[in-house]
Design a protein around this motif. Structure first.
Motif, PDB file in Angstrom:
ATOM      1  N   TRP A   1     -32.741  75.219   2.462  1.00  9.89           N
ATOM      2  CA  TRP A   1     -31.669  76.114   1.600  1.00  9.89           C
ATOM      3  C   TRP A   1     -30.623  76.352   2.687  1.00  9.89           C
ATOM      4  O   TRP A   1     -30.689  77.179   3.557  1.00  9.89           O
ATOM      5  CB  TRP A   1     -32.410  77.352   1.165  1.00  9.89           C
ATOM      6  N   GLY A   2     -29.470  75.510   2.559  1.00  7.63           N
ATOM      7  CA  GLY A   2     -28.374  75.565   3.464  1.00  7.63           C
ATOM      8  C   GLY A   2     -29.069  75.199   4.836  1.00  7.63           C
ATOM      9  O   GLY A   2     -29.477  74.349   4.993  1.00  7.63           O
ATOM     10  N   PRO A   3     -28.607  76.371   5.749  1.00  6.00           N
ATOM     11  CA  PRO A   3     -29.104  76.026   7.223  1.00  6.00           C
ATOM     12  C   PRO A   3     -30.434  76.265   7.531  1.00  6.00           C
ATOM     13  O   PRO A   3     -31.040  76.259   8.632  1.00  6.00           O
ATOM     14  CB  PRO A   3     -28.127  77.064   7.990  1.00  6.00           C
ATOM     15  N   LEU A   4     -31.300  76.619   6.516  1.00  8.11           N
ATOM     16  CA  LEU A   4     -32.506  77.140   6.643  1.00  8.11           C
ATOM     17  C   LEU A   4     -33.412  75.911   6.256  1.00  8.11           C
ATOM     18  O   LEU A   4     -33.357  75.078   5.374  1.00  8.11           O
ATOM     19  CB  LEU A   4     -32.954  78.229   5.769  1.00  8.11           C
ATOM     20  N   ARG A   5     -34.429  75.661   7.172  1.00  7.84           N
ATOM     21  CA  ARG A   5     -35.577  74.875   6.821  1.00  7.84           C
ATOM     22  C   ARG A   5     -36.763  75.498   6.782  1.00  7.84           C
ATOM     23  O   ARG A   5     -37.271  76.208   7.804  1.00  7.84           O
ATOM     24  CB  ARG A   5     -35.901  73.526   7.852  1.00  7.84           C
ATOM     25  N   VAL A   6     -37.529  75.506   5.632  1.00  6.84           N
ATOM     26  CA  VAL A   6     -38.668  76.369   5.383  1.00  6.84           C
ATOM     27  C   VAL A   6     -39.961  75.415   5.518  1.00  6.84           C
ATOM     28  O   VAL A   6     -39.741  74.490   4.565  1.00  6.84           O
ATOM     29  CB  VAL A   6     -38.541  77.179   4.015  1.00  6.84           C
ATOM     30  N   ARG A   7     -40.936  75.697   6.017  1.00 11.78           N
ATOM     31  CA  ARG A   7     -41.980  74.806   6.268  1.00 11.78           C
ATOM     32  C   ARG A   7     -43.413  75.543   5.991  1.00 11.78           C
ATOM     33  O   ARG A   7     -43.466  76.838   6.531  1.00 11.78           O
ATOM     34  CB  ARG A   7     -42.052  73.782   7.165  1.00 11.78           C
ATOM     35  N   GLY A   8     -44.487  74.957   5.722  1.00 11.11           N
ATOM     36  CA  GLY A   8     -45.855  75.462   5.607  1.00 11.11           C
ATOM     37  C   GLY A   8     -47.062  74.709   5.201  1.00 11.11           C
ATOM     38  O   GLY A   8     -46.544  73.571   4.939  1.00 11.11           O
ATOM     39  N   ARG A   9     -47.934  75.084   5.031  1.00 10.73           N
ATOM     40  CA  ARG A   9     -49.496  74.382   4.663  1.00 10.73           C
ATOM     41  C   ARG A   9     -49.725  75.358   3.693  1.00 10.73           C
ATOM     42  O   ARG A   9     -50.291  76.159   3.726  1.00 10.73           O
ATOM     43  CB  ARG A   9     -50.145  74.032   5.516  1.00 10.73           C
ATOM     44  N   ALA A  10     -49.646  74.682   2.179  1.00  6.01           N
ATOM     45  CA  ALA A  10     -50.518  75.526   1.051  1.00  6.01           C
ATOM     46  C   ALA A  10     -51.937  75.098   1.257  1.00  6.01           C
ATOM     47  O   ALA A  10     -52.453  73.967   1.640  1.00  6.01           O
ATOM     48  CB  ALA A  10     -50.022  74.813  -0.279  1.00  6.01           C
ATOM     49  N   ASP A  11     -52.799  76.196   0.928  1.00  3.98           N
ATOM     50  CA  ASP A  11     -54.336  76.143   1.180  1.00  3.98           C
ATOM     51  C   ASP A  11     -54.897  74.825   0.485  1.00  3.98           C
ATOM     52  O   ASP A  11     -55.822  74.171   0.961  1.00  3.98           O
ATOM     53  CB  ASP A  11     -54.947  77.311   0.943  1.00  3.98           C
ATOM     54  N   GLY A  12     -54.575  74.892  -0.844  1.00  4.35           N
ATOM     55  CA  GLY A  12     -54.854  73.732  -1.638  1.00  4.35           C
ATOM     56  C   GLY A  12     -54.373  73.277  -2.888  1.00  4.35           C
ATOM     57  O   GLY A  12     -53.696  74.041  -3.615  1.00  4.35           O
ATOM     58  N   TRP A  13     -54.450  72.107  -3.396  1.00  6.93           N
ATOM     59  CA  TRP A  13     -53.545  71.290  -4.474  1.00  6.93           C
ATOM     60  C   TRP A  13     -54.683  70.510  -5.255  1.00  6.93           C
ATOM     61  O   TRP A  13     -55.036  69.507  -4.675  1.00  6.93           O
ATOM     62  CB  TRP A  13     -52.343  70.740  -4.102  1.00  6.93           C
ATOM     63  N   ASP A  14     -54.609  70.942  -6.474  1.00  8.19           N
ATOM     64  CA  ASP A  14     -55.640  70.192  -7.423  1.00  8.19           C
ATOM     65  C   ASP A  14     -54.758  69.422  -8.362  1.00  8.19           C
ATOM     66  O   ASP A  14     -54.087  69.920  -9.158  1.00  8.19           O
ATOM     67  CB  ASP A  14     -56.521  71.094  -8.393  1.00  8.19           C
ATOM     68  N   GLU A  15     -54.459  68.111  -7.959  1.00  6.82           N
ATOM     69  CA  GLU A  15     -53.556  67.275  -8.657  1.00  6.82           C
ATOM     70  C   GLU A  15     -53.951  67.109 -10.230  1.00  6.82           C
ATOM     71  O   GLU A  15     -52.844  67.318 -11.001  1.00  6.82           O
ATOM     72  CB  GLU A  15     -53.868  65.897  -8.001  1.00  6.82           C
ATOM     73  N   ALA A  16     -55.269  66.870 -10.432  1.00  8.27           N
ATOM     74  CA  ALA A  16     -55.663  66.742 -11.828  1.00  8.27           C
ATOM     75  C   ALA A  16     -55.467  68.034 -12.510  1.00  8.27           C
ATOM     76  O   ALA A  16     -54.957  67.949 -13.951  1.00  8.27           O
ATOM     77  CB  ALA A  16     -57.226  66.496 -11.818  1.00  8.27           C
ATOM     78  N   ALA A  17     -55.682  69.378 -11.926  1.00  6.72           N
ATOM     79  CA  ALA A  17     -55.342  70.548 -12.784  1.00  6.72           C
ATOM     80  C   ALA A  17     -54.105  71.048 -12.652  1.00  6.72           C
ATOM     81  O   ALA A  17     -53.567  71.893 -13.510  1.00  6.72           O
ATOM     82  CB  ALA A  17     -56.511  71.479 -12.462  1.00  6.72           C
TER      83      ALA A  17
ATOM     84  N   TYR B   1     -44.600  78.345  -1.805  1.00  7.58           N
ATOM     85  CA  TYR B   1     -44.982  77.190  -1.725  1.00  7.58           C
ATOM     86  C   TYR B   1     -44.913  76.587  -3.135  1.00  7.58           C
ATOM     87  O   TYR B   1     -44.920  75.596  -3.314  1.00  7.58           O
ATOM     88  CB  TYR B   1     -46.577  77.203  -1.613  1.00  7.58           C
ATOM     89  N   GLY B   2     -45.323  77.096  -4.399  1.00  5.89           N
ATOM     90  CA  GLY B   2     -45.068  76.510  -5.569  1.00  5.89           C
ATOM     91  C   GLY B   2     -43.481  76.072  -5.612  1.00  5.89           C
ATOM     92  O   GLY B   2     -43.266  74.837  -6.081  1.00  5.89           O
ATOM     93  N   ALA B   3     -42.601  76.791  -5.300  1.00  3.63           N
ATOM     94  CA  ALA B   3     -41.262  76.340  -5.286  1.00  3.63           C
ATOM     95  C   ALA B   3     -41.103  74.890  -4.457  1.00  3.63           C
ATOM     96  O   ALA B   3     -40.382  74.205  -4.862  1.00  3.63           O
ATOM     97  CB  ALA B   3     -40.276  77.302  -4.791  1.00  3.63           C
ATOM     98  N   LEU B   4     -41.508  74.870  -3.518  1.00  4.39           N
ATOM     99  CA  LEU B   4     -41.294  73.788  -2.443  1.00  4.39           C
ATOM    100  C   LEU B   4     -42.000  72.575  -3.327  1.00  4.39           C
ATOM    101  O   LEU B   4     -41.551  71.403  -3.370  1.00  4.39           O
ATOM    102  CB  LEU B   4     -41.945  74.072  -1.003  1.00  4.39           C
ATOM    103  N   LEU B   5     -43.287  72.945  -3.700  1.00  2.28           N
ATOM    104  CA  LEU B   5     -44.049  71.557  -4.417  1.00  2.28           C
ATOM    105  C   LEU B   5     -43.329  71.152  -5.517  1.00  2.28           C
ATOM    106  O   LEU B   5     -43.175  69.897  -5.987  1.00  2.28           O
ATOM    107  CB  LEU B   5     -45.577  72.196  -4.756  1.00  2.28           C
TER     108      LEU B   5
END
Length: 817
Positions: A71-87, A118-122
């Motif tokens: 977002w502009g000059p910001l780079r936001v990063r991290g690790r989400a704990d878990g993502w269930d692709e099927a659900a 995390y939801g917005a980034l995904l």
């Protein structure tokens, strides 16, 4: 005219990177600070809790999903704990113990804020229009999940993400500008003294090279050359990025004692570069213990009990802005107290919230090396690149051992059980029963009779294994304790308008005592649980059935988890820091420190800076007719005090006399005053308060005459400067070896098993001589000093012992009868 592009549309390269956790911690908190006691899961428990949740998920589940956005000059990063692709469900997993319904609302809001980012980034990464978000709380004691689900539109999540970035942007831009200013100023920073002292340049060069190579450096350098400046100057010069090298975010300066913090802060003040602006180029933060900084001792850290916690997050932004703009650049404890009270926020927690915005931090060893070390936790969470400087590093072995050891008294456990709620009492009774189970005899090694000493009492035994069921009993006790703490009557809040300092209510002592007892028990049980889960060959389980007090043996048992080799616990500290410098005047033998601290062989470097002193400055004498071994002490005491008196009469002046224990000191002091009452003497006492320490040192005036009796390894054995003729000599009795005991023998046996043939040296000789060299170093502090050392024990004539003493010392004169 076309409208200006929004920040998210700009194509400029990001100038500031922020972790999701840090972004939300900055923007999502409001209301009261709430740090009520809750025994949080250890790192190992958290990992196991996450794994337990993941094991229950489908095959399409992906854990530790890396996410990043701009977002502009910001780079936001991290690790989400878990993502269930099927659900189509993104999860944030939090482990806890206790009752979830008592969780502070602010903590829940923070967790949701992180999950929504995390939801917005995904959604942005995968082009999703909606997403299900799940906040999963896992009770590690009951192995149960509580899950909160919400479905969100991508557009709404993006809008909230942008709002958080906008709220953070001003600080990010200011921080990026500060970083540029800092790096430019440090690039141009000259050495703050007219010239390097002898040996100081060699030390600085070694530190600089190690920083560039990402090494762990053991730097032995003599007292008096300015070690602190010689180490911190090159580490500050290593902070700026150069070419493709990313540079370092922060420098941590860790000290063993309070005087060391003062020396480090003074050095960083001298190294403060000209800023060329209204704010300092280098921001320095001092961390102190909570007990030292707390304005309301005995009160809990939440808005219902402490006025400085009430509305903390609402007032924090103004306090934070005032702190980083402080013109001095050094946010020491007095400055933080002034800023905190001016904005009605807790100075201790203000310091913690300033960590992301400072360049150098000065604190105690425990802030980095302890299992709950705040600096280590924040560094790993934020991904900071740090340099660590460990002052007086010869203290680290014993300090680290204490960090990873714990004791528990059966009498105290029984007393607590009789005065608390029934569920907790039952859990503590179960813990008592488990502790009373002696491990299998095959795993026990009963201490042997030491040569020349008494047989160890049968009351003490050490084991290589823990009692069966100990971890489970500790888990249950902690769960019950958490419940008891949460159900304890809450303190009545004071009116917000009351002025500082707040008066303590009349019923506070009783309330504080009960709450404090529960808190202390919780900390003890938490420490036991962490250590029990990592128990191994580096530690031993102790059962001591003898408790002595005032000469009377009292019934009861003390249980202990004693760490002998802290290396396995410290491995992550060496790997996390980009570079670490351990510096001291006494790091011999190097292998002893490397083995016990677990220093990484592949990254280990060493430098031994030659002393700038000449042998002619020091005379060394060895009274080879004296034996101060335990069995000979009473017999040798008259000759010992006569030798001291004779030297004092021959060369009157101020001397320090060092003994291996308070008991030995008191015996020698009494014998000396009885035999030579005309000689002025003064003595260190047990648990000497600070005013008495100052009075002890004040006796060492220029051209003064007298003898101060002190303990090896104590307050006067290191870290004091008595230059010139304030101190002309030192008497040292014994090799500084610890007293014979069953504990010592058990330690020797176990260390000998890990490091064959070195158990005796690792337990006794090396740490003893380290204390001796530190004490002897009080005599020669500068290039003009002259002095004498009198070693009052025949063992100092041994070539093996002499080889472990500083190489610049002259050959000793052997005193005969």
């Amino acid at each position: 005219m076309d409208s200006a592009p929004s920040p998210q549309d700009t194509a400029a390269e990001p100038s500031y990177t922020v972790a999701v956790r840090a972004l939300c911690a900055f923007t999502a908190r409001s209301g009261d600070l709430d740090r009520r006691f809750a025994p949080t899961p250890s790192a190992e428990e958290g990992v196991r809790g996450h794994a337990a949740v993941v094991a229950r998920r489908s095959a399409s589940y992906r854990r530790e999903l890396p996410l990043e956005g701009r977002w502009g000059p910001l780079r936001v990063r991290g690790r989400a704990d878990g993502w269930d692709e099927a659900a189509g469900r993104l999860e944030e997993i939090k482990t806890f113990r206790g009752r979830l319904d008592t969780q502070p609302a602010g903590e829940r809001r923070l967790h949701w804020a992180q999950l929504k980012v995390y939801g917005a980034l995904l959604c942005a990464e995968r082009g999703l229009r909606t997403i299900e978000l799940a906040l999963v709380y896992y009770d590690i004691d009951r192995a149960e999940e509580t899950c909160f689900h919400e479905r969100h539109d991508a557009a709404a999540l993006q809008h909230e993400f942008e709002q958080r970035c906008a709220a953070f942007l001003a600080w990010a831009q200011a921080e990026a500008a500060h970083r540029q200013q800092r790096d430019a100023a440090l690039d141009a920073l000259p050495f703050p003294m007219p010239a390097f002292r002898d040996g100081q340049r060699a030390l600085s060069v070694a530190v600089w090279r190690s920083a560039q190579r990402g090494q762990v450096l053991m730097a032995q350098a003599p007292t008096g050359i300015g070690k602190t400046l010689g180490v911190l100057f090159p580490l500050l010069k290593a902070l700026p990025a150069r070419g493709v090298a990313p540079g370092l975010d922060k420098l941590y300066v860790l000290t063993a004692k309070t005087p060391g913090r003062a020396i480090a802060l003074d050095a960083l003040r001298r190294l403060q570069p000209p800023s060329g602006g209204s704010e300092p180029a280098l921001r320095v933060l001092e961390l102190v213990a909570r007990e030292t900084a707390c304005e309301y001792p005995g009160r809990a850290c939440h808005g219902e009990d402490c006025p400085l916690a009430r509305g903390f997050w609402d007032r924090l932004p103004a306090a934070r802005a005032a702190a980083v703009a402080d013109p001095g650049g050094v946010l020491d404890a007095p400055t933080l107290r002034r800023v905190g009270l001016a904005h009605t926020v807790c100075p201790y927690h203000l310091a913690q919230e300033l960590l992301p915005w400072v360049d150098a931090v000065v604190g105690d060893y425990n802030h980095w090396f302890d299992s709950g070390g705040m600096l280590y936790a924040r560094t790993t969470e934020e991904g900071w690149r740090v340099a660590v400087a460990v002052d007086e590093a010869h203290n680290l072995v014993e300090r680290a051992r204490s960090m990873y050891s714990a004791s528990l008294d059966a009498l105290e456990l029984r007393a607590a059980r009789r005065t608390i709620a029934r569920p907790l009492a039952a859990a503590l009774r179960r813990l008592e029963r488990v502790l009373a189970r002696v491990p299998e005899p095959a795993l026990e090694r009963v201490p042997k009779r030491p040569a020349g000493g008494a047989a160890p009492p049968a009351a003490y035994r050490a084991f290589d294994a823990l009692p069966d069921g100990l971890s489970e009993a500790l888990h249950a006790a902690l769960a019950a304790l958490t419940q008891a703490m949460l159900e304890a009557p809450a303190a009545q809040p004071e009116p917000a308008a009351l002025a500082l300092p707040l008066d303590v209510p009349a019923d506070a002592p009783e309330r504080v005592d009960a709450a404090q007892r529960l808190r202390e028990l919780g900390y003890t049980l938490g420490a036991w649980l962490r250590l029990a889960e990592r128990f191994g060959a580096h530690s031993m389980f102790e059962v001591d059935a003898s408790r002595s007090g005032a000469g009377v043996v009292a019934p009861g048992v003390r249980y202990g988890l004693r760490n002998l080799v802290p290396g396995p616990h410290l491995a992550s500290r060496w790997s996390t820091a980009v570079t670490t410098v351990l510096f001291s005047a006494t790091l011999r033998p190097e292998a002893w420190h490397a083995d016990l601290l677990g220093l990484p062989a592949a990254r280990l470097a060493q430098v031994d800076v030659p002393a700038p002193f000449a042998a002619a400055q020091l005379r060394v004498q060895v009274a080879q007719q004296l034996s101060t071994r335990w069995r000979d002490r009473a017999r040798s005491l008259p000759a010992l005090v006569d030798l001291m008196a004779a030297q004092w009469r021959a060369e009157p002046g101020n001397y320090l006399a060092f003994f291996s224990s308070h008991d030995y000191l008191q015996q020698a002091h009494a014998a000396f005053t009885a035999a030579h009452p005309e000689v002025p003497v003064w003595a260190q006492s047990r648990a000497m308060p600070e005013p008495e320490r100052a009075a002890f040192l004040a006796r060492f005036v220029p051209a003064g005459r007298g003898i101060g009796f002190a303990v090896l390894g104590g307050a006067f054995g290191e870290g004091i400067d008595l230059v010139g003729d304030r101190l002309i000599g030192a008497f040292i009795a014994t090799l500084g070896l610890p007293s014979v005991s069953p504990v010592l023998e058990a330690m020797r046996e176990r260390l000998d098993a890990q490091f064959p043939g070195r158990g005796d040296d690792y337990v006794g000789l090396y740490p003893g001589l380290q204390r001796v060299v530190q004490a002897a170093g009080r005599v020669i502090r500068g290039p003009e000093d002259r002095g004498i050392l009198v070693f009052m024990d025949d063992r100092y004539a041994s070539p093996r012992v002499r080889a472990l003493l500083p190489s610049w010392w002259p050959q000793p004169t052997l005193l005969r009868r």
